[in-house]
Design a protein around this motif. Structure first.
Motif, PDB file in Angstrom:
ATOM      1  N   PHE A 223       2.323   8.279   4.765  1.00  0.00           N
ATOM      2  CA  PHE A 223       1.086   8.675   4.085  1.00  0.00           C
ATOM      3  C   PHE A 223       0.762  10.132   4.386  1.00  0.00           C
ATOM      4  O   PHE A 223       0.946  10.606   5.510  1.00  0.00           O
ATOM      5  CB  PHE A 223      -0.085   7.816   4.573  1.00  0.00           C
TER       6      PHE A 223
ATOM      7  N   GLN B 235       4.467   5.417   7.871  1.00  0.00           N
ATOM      8  CA  GLN B 235       4.874   4.981   6.531  1.00  0.00           C
ATOM      9  C   GLN B 235       4.866   6.132   5.533  1.00  0.00           C
ATOM     10  O   GLN B 235       5.040   5.922   4.343  1.00  0.00           O
ATOM     11  CB  GLN B 235       3.943   3.875   6.040  1.00  0.00           C
TER      12      GLN B 235
ATOM     13  N   GLU C 166       0.817  -1.219   0.000  1.00  0.00           N
ATOM     14  CA  GLU C 166       0.000   0.000   0.000  1.00  0.00           C
ATOM     15  C   GLU C 166       0.858   1.280   0.000  1.00  0.00           C
ATOM     16  O   GLU C 166       0.663   2.167  -0.833  1.00  0.00           O
ATOM     17  CB  GLU C 166      -0.937  -0.018   1.216  1.00  0.00           C
ATOM     18  N   ALA C 167       1.807   1.369   0.923  1.00  0.00           N
ATOM     19  CA  ALA C 167       2.616   2.586   0.993  1.00  0.00           C
ATOM     20  C   ALA C 167       3.591   2.708  -0.180  1.00  0.00           C
ATOM     21  O   ALA C 167       3.698   3.794  -0.765  1.00  0.00           O
ATOM     22  CB  ALA C 167       3.343   2.662   2.338  1.00  0.00           C
TER      23      ALA C 167
ATOM     24  N   HIS D 135       1.288   3.962  -3.044  1.00  0.00           N
ATOM     25  CA  HIS D 135       0.568   5.233  -2.919  1.00  0.00           C
ATOM     26  C   HIS D 135       1.382   6.346  -2.274  1.00  0.00           C
ATOM     27  O   HIS D 135       0.992   7.495  -2.327  1.00  0.00           O
ATOM     28  CB  HIS D 135      -0.746   5.010  -2.179  1.00  0.00           C
ATOM     29  N   VAL D 136       2.497   6.001  -1.635  1.00  0.00           N
ATOM     30  CA  VAL D 136       3.348   7.051  -1.081  1.00  0.00           C
ATOM     31  C   VAL D 136       4.578   7.254  -1.969  1.00  0.00           C
ATOM     32  O   VAL D 136       4.906   8.368  -2.340  1.00  0.00           O
ATOM     33  CB  VAL D 136       3.779   6.708   0.362  1.00  0.00           C
TER      34      VAL D 136
END
Lengths: 275, 213, 221
Positions: free
Chosen positions: C126, C124, A132-133, A136-137
């Motif tokens: 975000f 993380q 996920e990170a 999306h990051v």
């Protein structure tokens, strides 16, 4: 870098590399203090972690060790002091103003954090928790992130569970996935906040084994833990925190065999009578 | 707004209050009865009541009020507007209350029954003295919440010409040519009524929580 | 000709009303849900700037009957020089009213989300919107699904109030047919059947999300 420099540009870059490698500790904590509701939890704490070094932070509960770790990635904001990650200050910009959320997020993604309570995201599969990170990051492609994630899950022995959802996993499995998730951001430093405290005794070993493997691979790690044997085995340095002050910092053999202070001696007798 | 406008507004508020209160009173008791009959699981009756609850919960109040008010005369029944309004509100709120009562019954611990039988209580005394008082307390927050919903739904009766707190604002503005003040005043009165119910609900919740411990 | 045949011949009126109701419902449901999500996002963080005004908005809406809000927009606003069509007033009323309710449902759920999950996302790297969109919101929807489903059914029923401010929706269709041909029973049975079917459809939809949630260990809230 053995070849003689042939152009100016190469010389400049060599000079720069050399320069930062001298200056930048992986983590440098300078004069950090922190209070909660008037109680001082950290008092003027300073320490450095060299690249590739494994540092364990020990101390009885309430000594401020978790707070110190959480300050490193600015989950807690210190009242005073500075923290630098590989030479870059976190939390404050060079002009002394608080960092924007975006800048702070960028700094944090250079630090991998593993929590006591795992904190996996329950709505995502194991694989998606890890990817996920990065997607999306960091903006990785799905394919690249997926490949990296599978390799990491393999490393922590969880590849076979990649499609499972967190609630089906044991605590030890969850924590191993959480470690893979933190590694997926390719962090410069890994932070562990009592990674085995929430686990049943029989599950502690599998998690510690994974962390031990990482230490052999040259990761820079800061570990808050209660596991004395483990700290002794993996650490290059042991830091002992008492009432918010570092009262000892020494290599494990020295720390566990010939502690300098009475406070540490008493602590070791209570916590690890056999050590 | 002059004093006669305020007078009309108060009349509208009174209409809303008494029609809603009547429907609430009937709906709470009827809901309990429906829940009890459903718990008995009598064939056919059980299914019919289930169907009623499902349809009543899906039917808008406005639609239900119109349906009742317009259909009754075709069957030779002459309903006064107020009765039609009360009937619609009651049919609606009973369905919701029945589900609130039913879930309280389903969550009631079975062990107390054994204790009551062991000291020689008859099933009726057990129901009346032990079960019902506790179930009333646990249902109360839900029932009061449903009362708020009924008040918020009550303007539906305006559609058949009952001059309630909402509709009266049309009447007032027909005289004053300024609809904004009466609508705002009505809104404030509604807020007063509903916040009273919300306050009661909080008290009921505190009581219910004490019982749970 | 039987009453049912009259209804069949005038099915166009029903279908128009049905279409208007579905349109009002669909558009306002999506917009109100987004508004609710947006409000809860604005309430993220330790000291949200808009906390007080948003609280007043949410609590205010929850203490008003839907119809009085529609009255305010349709009959009241022209006094201030803003003139909306019945459809526009109804739409705005539905979105703001139910937006507040959705916000309250999601906010209540947000309070029970373990803080560590958000911390893990922040650690993380975000951003706030990324964290909210990818970590928080999906979990809120999964655990509040039953309440969201209920609210959607209430929203559907509230569209019928708009007949009172002259929107030509489904209940209006039944009303006009029953007064034209004097067949109220049949006309309203059809209309109530429509509402019932949509509600059952919504409940089924929520059940599907429920299976999706159960697979992830989210049990009924």
């Amino acid at each position: 870098m053995h070849e003689p420099a042939t152009s100016e540009t190469t010389m400049v870059s060599v000079a720069e590399t050399a320069d930062t490698s001298v200056v930048a500790a992986a983590v440098s904590i300078r004069g950090v203090s922190k209070s909660f509701d008037g109680t001082e939890v950290l008092r003027d704490v300073s320490m450095e972690v060299a690249p590739g070094e494994v540092v364990s932070i020990l101390g009885s509960s309430g000594s401020g060790k978790s707070t110190l770790l959480r300050c490193i990635n600015w989950l807690e904001t210190p009242d005073r002091g500075e923290i630098h990650i590989a030479g870059d200050r976190i939390g404050m910009s060079d002009t002394g103003k608080p960092m924007s959320r975006r800048e702070l997020a960028g700094m944090r993604s250079r630090l991998g954090m593993v929590f006591q309570s795992f904190n996996l995201w329950p709505h995502l599969s194991v694989l998606r928790n890890v990817t996920e990170a990065p997607i999306h990051v960091q903006g990785c492609s799905k394919a690249e992130a997926g490949e990296r994630a599978m390799a990491l899950l393999e490393k922590v022995g969880m590849a076979h569970k990649c499609d499972a959802f967190p609630y089906t996993l044991s605590g030890g499995q969850k924590q191993r996935v959480a470690i893979a998730r933190a590694l997926a951001m390719q962090p410069k430093v890994m932070l562990f906040d009592e990674p085995t405290s929430a686990l049943d005794p029989e599950l502690v070993g599998e998690v510690l084994a994974v962390i031990k493997d990482l230490s052999k691979e040259g990761y820079t790690m800061v570990i808050v833990t209660h596991e004395m044997e483990f700290a002794r085995a993996v650490s290059d340095q042991v830091v002992f925190l008492d009432k918010g002050i570092i009262i000892e910092k020494s290599p494990p053999e020295e720390f566990f065999v010939t502690p300098k202070t009475d406070r540490v001696r008493r602590f070791l007798e209570l916590e690890a009578p056999t050590a | 707004m002059d004093s006669s406008a305020w007078g009309m507004l108060m009349q509208g508020a009174w209409t809303t209050a008494w029609i809603s209160a009547t429907s609430i009173a009937i709906g709470v008791v009827l809901g309990l009865l429906v829940a009890l009959v459903r718990l008995a699981r009598i064939p056919v009756v059980h299914q019919v009541l289930g169907l009623y609850i499902s349809i009543a919960r899906a039917t808008p109040l406005v639609t239900l009020v119109l349906f009742i008010f317009l259909t009754a005369p075709t069957m030779g029944i002459h309903l006064n507007r107020n009765v039609a309004g009360i009937l619609a509100l009651t049919l609606n709120t009973t369905a919701f209350n029945a589900e609130i009562w039913r879930s309280a019954f389903n969550n009631f611990s079975k062990e107390q029954r054994e204790a009551a039988m062991a000291i020689g209580m008859t099933p009726w005394i057990y129901f009346r003295r032990i079960m019902l008082p506790q179930i009333t307390i646990t249902s109360l927050p839900g029932l009061v919440n449903e009362m708020s919903f009924l008040i918020k739904g009550s303007p539906a009766i305006a559609v058949i010409g009952i001059v309630d707190l909402t509709r009266v604002t049309n009447r007032i503005s027909a005289v004053t040519y300024d609809p904004l003040p009466p609508i705002l005043a009505a809104a404030v009165i509604y807020m007063g009524i509903i916040s009273l119910l919300v306050w009661l609900q909080r008290i009921a919740e505190r009581k219910a929580n004490r019982l749970a411990v | 000709m039987s009453n049912w045949e009259i209804l069949w011949d005038s099915r166009g009126v029903f279908l128009n009303g049905f279409y208007t109701t579905l349109q009002l419902f669909g558009m306002s449901a999506v917009l109100a849900f987004l508004a609710g999500c947006g409000i809860v996002f604005l309430l993220e963080g330790s000291r949200p700037r808009l906390r007080v005004p948003l609280r007043i908005f949410i609590d205010g809406m929850r203490m008003l009957p839907f119809l009085i809000l529609a009255y305010l927009l349709y009959y009241g606003l022209p006094s201030t020089g803003i003139r909306l069509s019945a459809w526009q007033a109804g739409m705005i009323a539905l979105v703001s009213y139910h937006g507040a309710y959705f916000a309250e449902i999601l906010r209540g759920c947000r309070l029970t989300l373990p803080a560590g999950q958000v911390e893990a996302a922040i650690a993380q790297g975000f951003s706030m919107p990324g964290m909210y969109l990818r970590i928080v919101l999906p979990q809120l929807v999964l655990s509040a699904r039953a309440l969201i489903g209920n609210q959607l059914i209430i929203l559907l029923k509230d569209t019928a109030f708009l007949v009172i401010i002259t929107v030509r929706e489904l209940t209006a269709a039944a009303n006009s047919l029953s007064s034209t041909y004097f067949i109220p029973m049949e006309a309203f049975i059809v209309v109530i059947g429509f509402y019932w079917l949509i509600s059952i459809g919504l409940e089924q939809g929520i059940k599907i999300i429920g299976r999706f949630g159960a697979k992830r260990g989210f049990n009924n809230a």
